[in-house]
Design a protein around this motif. Structure first.
Motif, mmCIF file in Angstrom:
data_model
loop_
_atom_site.group_PDB
_atom_site.id
_atom_site.type_symbol
_atom_site.label_atom_id
_atom_site.label_comp_id
_atom_site.label_asym_id
_atom_site.label_seq_id
_atom_site.Cartn_x
_atom_site.Cartn_y
_atom_site.Cartn_z
ATOM 1 N N ARG A 1 32.236 -14.001 44.240
ATOM 2 C CA ARG A 1 31.435 -13.180 45.149
ATOM 3 C C ARG A 1 32.128 -12.956 46.491
ATOM 4 N NH1 ARG A 1 26.263 -11.657 46.577
ATOM 5 N NH2 ARG A 1 25.792 -11.863 48.797
ATOM 6 N N LYS A 2 32.655 -14.034 47.063
ATOM 7 C CA LYS A 2 33.307 -13.931 48.361
ATOM 8 C C LYS A 2 34.499 -12.986 48.298
ATOM 9 C CE LYS A 2 35.960 -16.683 51.641
ATOM 10 N NZ LYS A 2 36.520 -18.017 51.934
ATOM 11 N N THR A 3 35.304 -13.116 47.256
ATOM 12 C CA THR A 3 36.477 -12.257 47.109
ATOM 13 C C THR A 3 36.065 -10.801 46.945
ATOM 14 O OG1 THR A 3 37.748 -14.053 46.107
ATOM 15 C CG2 THR A 3 38.534 -11.813 45.720
ATOM 16 N N LYS A 4 35.020 -10.553 46.152
ATOM 17 C CA LYS A 4 34.572 -9.177 45.946
ATOM 18 C C LYS A 4 34.110 -8.539 47.250
ATOM 19 C CE LYS A 4 33.317 -9.559 41.063
ATOM 20 N NZ LYS A 4 32.223 -9.490 40.064
ATOM 21 N N LEU A 5 33.421 -9.310 48.075
ATOM 22 C CA LEU A 5 32.995 -8.782 49.368
ATOM 23 C C LEU A 5 34.196 -8.411 50.233
ATOM 24 C CD1 LEU A 5 30.059 -11.224 50.117
ATOM 25 C CD2 LEU A 5 29.856 -8.734 49.961
ATOM 26 N N ALA B 1 31.710 2.964 40.118
ATOM 27 C CA ALA B 1 31.612 2.256 38.837
ATOM 28 C C ALA B 1 30.921 0.910 39.009
ATOM 29 C CB ALA B 1 33.004 2.074 38.232
ATOM 30 N N LEU B 2 31.177 0.251 40.148
ATOM 31 C CA LEU B 2 30.531 -1.045 40.421
ATOM 32 C C LEU B 2 29.012 -0.897 40.489
ATOM 33 C CD1 LEU B 2 31.052 -4.073 41.207
ATOM 34 C CD2 LEU B 2 30.880 -3.317 43.576
ATOM 35 N N LEU B 3 28.537 0.219 41.025
ATOM 36 C CA LEU B 3 27.099 0.451 41.132
ATOM 37 C C LEU B 3 26.416 0.488 39.765
ATOM 38 C CD1 LEU B 3 26.974 3.265 43.844
ATOM 39 C CD2 LEU B 3 26.578 0.826 44.177
ATOM 40 N N LEU B 4 27.187 0.802 38.724
ATOM 41 C CA LEU B 4 26.621 0.959 37.384
ATOM 42 C C LEU B 4 26.738 -0.301 36.529
ATOM 43 C CD1 LEU B 4 28.004 4.546 36.664
ATOM 44 C CD2 LEU B 4 25.605 3.929 37.066
ATOM 45 N N GLU B 5 27.401 -1.345 37.073
ATOM 46 C CA GLU B 5 27.576 -2.572 36.302
ATOM 47 C C GLU B 5 26.244 -3.324 36.209
ATOM 48 O OE1 GLU B 5 30.032 -3.826 34.604
ATOM 49 O OE2 GLU B 5 31.480 -2.249 35.079
ATOM 50 N N ALA C 1 47.749 1.136 28.493
ATOM 51 C CA ALA C 1 47.219 -0.225 28.408
ATOM 52 C C ALA C 1 47.323 -0.936 29.756
ATOM 53 C CB ALA C 1 47.961 -1.022 27.337
ATOM 54 N N LEU C 2 48.454 -0.747 30.440
ATOM 55 C CA LEU C 2 48.622 -1.369 31.755
ATOM 56 C C LEU C 2 47.645 -0.793 32.774
ATOM 57 C CD1 LEU C 2 52.508 -1.637 32.072
ATOM 58 C CD2 LEU C 2 50.874 -3.489 31.715
ATOM 59 N N ALA C 3 47.428 0.514 32.718
ATOM 60 C CA ALA C 3 46.484 1.134 33.652
ATOM 61 C C ALA C 3 45.097 0.533 33.470
ATOM 62 C CB ALA C 3 46.447 2.650 33.435
ATOM 63 N N TYR C 4 44.667 0.385 32.203
ATOM 64 C CA TYR C 4 43.365 -0.240 31.939
ATOM 65 C C TYR C 4 43.340 -1.680 32.476
ATOM 66 C CZ TYR C 4 42.191 3.545 28.638
ATOM 67 O OH TYR C 4 41.901 4.747 28.071
ATOM 68 N N TYR C 5 44.428 -2.403 32.249
ATOM 69 C CA TYR C 5 44.500 -3.807 32.669
ATOM 70 C C TYR C 5 44.402 -3.921 34.187
ATOM 71 C CZ TYR C 5 46.354 -8.568 33.145
ATOM 72 O OH TYR C 5 46.528 -9.885 33.467
ATOM 73 N N TYR C 6 45.158 -3.059 34.912
ATOM 74 C CA TYR C 6 45.126 -3.101 36.371
ATOM 75 C C TYR C 6 43.743 -2.764 36.920
ATOM 76 C CZ TYR C 6 50.242 -3.227 36.348
ATOM 77 O OH TYR C 6 51.548 -3.584 36.156
ATOM 78 N N MET C 7 43.011 -1.927 36.190
ATOM 79 C CA MET C 7 41.658 -1.568 36.627
ATOM 80 C C MET C 7 40.628 -2.619 36.226
ATOM 81 S SD MET C 7 41.333 2.568 36.175
ATOM 82 C CE MET C 7 41.644 2.595 34.420
ATOM 83 N N GLY C 8 41.069 -3.667 35.494
ATOM 84 C CA GLY C 8 40.153 -4.718 35.077
ATOM 85 C C GLY C 8 39.435 -4.425 33.781
ATOM 86 N N GLN C 9 39.841 -3.355 33.064
ATOM 87 C CA GLN C 9 39.196 -2.995 31.797
ATOM 88 C C GLN C 9 39.961 -3.672 30.650
ATOM 89 O OE1 GLN C 9 38.690 1.283 31.567
ATOM 90 N NE2 GLN C 9 38.107 1.405 33.722
ATOM 91 N N PHE C 10 39.736 -4.968 30.528
ATOM 92 C CA PHE C 10 40.571 -5.781 29.649
ATOM 93 C C PHE C 10 40.437 -5.411 28.181
ATOM 94 C CE2 PHE C 10 41.139 -9.640 27.071
ATOM 95 C CZ PHE C 10 42.492 -9.853 27.315
ATOM 96 N N SER D 1 45.785 -5.674 42.745
ATOM 97 C CA SER D 1 45.089 -6.938 42.973
ATOM 98 C C SER D 1 43.665 -6.696 43.456
ATOM 99 C CB SER D 1 45.861 -7.804 43.976
ATOM 100 O OG SER D 1 45.861 -7.216 45.264
ATOM 101 N N PHE D 2 43.474 -5.639 44.244
ATOM 102 C CA PHE D 2 42.121 -5.295 44.707
ATOM 103 C C PHE D 2 41.226 -4.886 43.534
ATOM 104 C CE2 PHE D 2 43.588 -3.940 49.217
ATOM 105 C CZ PHE D 2 43.620 -5.267 49.590
ATOM 106 N N PHE D 3 41.702 -3.964 42.721
ATOM 107 C CA PHE D 3 40.875 -3.471 41.619
ATOM 108 C C PHE D 3 40.582 -4.583 40.612
ATOM 109 C CE2 PHE D 3 42.787 0.723 42.894
ATOM 110 C CZ PHE D 3 41.609 1.243 43.396
ATOM 111 N N TRP D 4 41.570 -5.438 40.417
ATOM 112 C CA TRP D 4 41.361 -6.564 39.499
ATOM 113 C C TRP D 4 40.308 -7.517 40.065
ATOM 114 C CZ3 TRP D 4 42.336 -7.740 34.664
ATOM 115 C CH2 TRP D 4 42.170 -9.074 34.249
ATOM 116 N N ALA D 5 40.448 -7.851 41.344
ATOM 117 C CA ALA D 5 39.512 -8.790 41.972
ATOM 118 C C ALA D 5 38.110 -8.208 42.063
ATOM 119 C CB ALA D 5 40.013 -9.161 43.365
ATOM 120 N N LEU D 6 38.006 -6.891 42.190
ATOM 121 C CA LEU D 6 36.684 -6.267 42.261
ATOM 122 C C LEU D 6 35.902 -6.498 40.977
ATOM 123 C CD1 LEU D 6 34.855 -4.505 44.065
ATOM 124 C CD2 LEU D 6 35.799 -2.502 42.895
ATOM 125 N N ARG D 7 36.600 -6.608 39.862
ATOM 126 C CA ARG D 7 35.935 -6.839 38.577
ATOM 127 C C ARG D 7 35.863 -8.306 38.213
ATOM 128 N NH1 ARG D 7 35.015 -3.104 34.585
ATOM 129 N NH2 ARG D 7 35.321 -0.923 35.147
#
Length: 577
Positions: free
Chosen positions: A393-397, A417-421, A196-205, A383-389
């Motif tokens: 916009r500025k933060t993601k860049l 994975a971002l390319l497929l969103e 569950a934590l791994a999913y959370y850290y990856m932004g897969q809430f 924090s990077f993987f979370w912010a990526l999701r």
């Protein structure tokens, strides 16, 4: 005469008949091996197989001596025959196969055989050797070890490996391993919690929430799961469900240090700072923080939030004493001082790293960008993987640029994975694609662009131009080489889009390019100006080995076609703080 008969009979009685069987030839083979007579040993092992063809051990011995003699292919043929025709349960053959393949430098086949051994062998006689070989193969293949369930250890070893991956910030790898553990052992609650934590850290809430509720269905009082659930409720903004759960946790007094720490950090994240401080101080008093600067930091943050700045100062000083290499305590001590001078309250995070924006400011000043220690810091990575999701916009860049510096297997997966969103901005996807290409991903990549599924082939033109000529790419390559580490990925991307924009606007009347360096230098000059960097024609011309007049002429031409002043305004709005 009688005497002669008696003597002959006595001699006959002393003769011991030889029993020609597999055991006899096996013993002869072993004696020959001890004397390094491998040819004789091979002959005897073959005879043993002839006498007992159904005995897989005889076949294994034959394969072993062939391997010892360097006949790896013939050895493998026998080992495969054992598994297919003699005894499929003789799983150690997979280890022997892996060893042979490794000696033949066929590392992919060696890895495949070794994984089969670890996943199917219940005894684990060669477990330590197999783990050492896996490290060697990972080095040779230059990629992460595949997900492996070690049958001989019943899931415990895999869970330890998954926890280590989480601590290293390799969340995608950890999730895959934990998924395999849970699939084989549904009651392994610790594995479910960490999944569950791994999913959370990856932004897969949603997957994180679903997994944690499954834990609580199996054990409703599981403290780790309750703490995780409270954090998930807070993230979802579900105050109605969070309030009673937070009340329950605030009244909980765990005994084990691991549970105390989990509860303390959870209460801090929930904003229950008084409760968090109480538990952190318990841990410090119990000696848990003897060599741990992070624990003093957590306590300091809690103290600051409950209005005890002087106590926070003392705790950060203790953190600095125990972890003098970290920038965290000095940063917050400086912020405390600045806050006292200005009278403004300071913000402090429980994360044991510098605030996100502060990290980027520091890295921009470093000649090599992000330090190696930051690339492997799990809190920074999460924090990077979370912010990526979930960032703006500025933060993601900024995150895409930072991830390109890390450039490991997990980063590549996240950017792909971002390319497929389908809901993500196409410009961000182009930036992610640029990052992937810059770190060496040359595969055809699936993507959703403009609302349509596409395949992004390597080497295809980064524009809507009907062609993309090699000489145009040479201009970009020369610029990337000369820009070096003085510019980040965002500036490189902007240089590329400027060049594509220019070519698109003038096509098909593209000017004769002449020397690529003259155009590359002009592109760098204009990019630097758009990002408000100090640069001169003379400086850039000298670095590219061209003339000031050439750079100036090309820069004016690009400016006339593309309208650099307006572009600079948009760049500042998007990229700059």
């Amino acid at each position: 005469m009688e005497e002669e008969k008696r003597t002959a009979a006595d001699q006959a009685a002393k003769i011991i008949p030889i029993q020609w069987d597999a055991t006899f030839f096996f013993e002869r083979a072993v004696r020959s091996m001890d004397r390094y007579h491998y040819d004789k040993a091979l002959k005897y092992f073959r005879r043993a197989v002839e006498y007992e063809p159904e005995n897989p051990v005889n076949h294994c011995n034959l394969a072993g001596i062939l391997s010892e003699m360097g006949s790896y292919e013939e050895s493998n043929r026998i080992l495969i025959e054992i598994l297919e025709s003699v005894d499929s349960g003789m799983t150690e053959c997979y280890f022997y196969l892996a060893n042979n393949y490794a000696n033949m430098e066929q590392y992919d086949k060696a890895e495949h055989a070794l994984v089969r051994y670890l996943e199917e062998d219940a005894e684990g006689h060669y477990l330590e050797d197999a783990e050492e070989m896996m490290e060697l193969l990972q080095y040779e293949l230059k990629r992460p070890t595949p997900v492996v369930t070690i049958k001989a250890r019943g899931g415990a070893a895999e869970h330890d490996q998954a926890r280590a991956l989480l601590e290293e910030g390799k969340f995608a790898q950890a999730a895959k391993l934990l998924e395999s553990i849970v699939a084989g052992n549904a009651d392994f609650l610790a594995a479910r919690n960490n999944l569950a934590l791994a999913y959370y850290y990856m932004g897969q809430f949603e997957r994180a929430m679903e997994t944690i509720l499954e834990v609580l269905e199996l054990e409703e009082g599981n403290l780790h799961a309750l703490c995780n659930l409270a954090i998930f409720y807070q993230h979802a903004g579900d105050a109605d469900k969070l309030a009673p759960l937070a009340g329950l946790l605030s009244r909980t007094l765990p005994f084990h240090q691991e549970h105390v720490f989990k509860l303390a950090t959870t209460m801090g994240i929930l904003g229950e700072h008084e409760c968090a401080l109480r538990h952190f101080k318990r841990l410090i008093k119990d000696g848990s923080a003897d060599n741990d600067g992070s624990l003093y930091h957590y306590a300091a943050v809690a103290a600051l939030h409950v209005g005890r700045p002087e106590e926070a100062r003392q705790l950060w000083r203790q953190a600095l004493k125990r972890d003098p290499q970290s920038d965290v305590a000095p940063y917050y001590l400086e912020q405390l001082q600045l806050g006292e001078l200005s009278g403004e309250p300071i913000a402090a995070s429980y994360h044991y790293h510098l605030p996100f924006e502060e990290q980027f400011r520091m890295w921009e000043k470093l000649p090599g960008g992000m330090p190696d220690g930051m690339k492997t810091n799990p809190l920074v990575r999460s924090s990077f993987f979370w912010a990526l999701r979930n960032g703006d916009r500025k933060t993601k860049l900024q995150v895409i640029q930072a991830l390109a510096l890390i450039a490991d297997h997990e980063v590549k997966e996240a950017l792909q994975a971002l390319l497929l969103e389908p809901e993500e901005d196409d410009d961000l996807k182009r930036m992610a694609l640029f990052a992937l290409r810059s770190i060496g991903v040359e595969d055809t990549l699936p993507a959703v662009m403009g609302g349509e599924a596409r395949q992004l082939a390597p080497g295809s033109g980064p524009s809507r131009l009907p062609v993309w000529e090699e000489k145009w790419q040479v201009v970009l390559d020369a610029a990337y080489e000369k820009m070096g580490k003085q510019y980040g990925l965002i500036q490189q991307y902007e240089l590329m889009t400027l060049w594509v924009d220019f070519l698109t606007r003038v096509y098909p009347d593209v000017p004769k390019l002449g020397k690529a360096e003259g155009w590359s230098a002009a592109l760098e000059y204009l990019t630097a100006k758009m990002h408000r960097r100090a640069i001169s024609y003379q400086e850039v011309a000298q670095r590219y080995g061209t003339s000031v007049a050439t750079v100036s002429k090309n820069a004016r031409r690009i400016d006339e076609v593309c309208g650099i002043k307006e572009k600079a305004k948009s760049i500042r709005a998007v990229f700059l703080p």
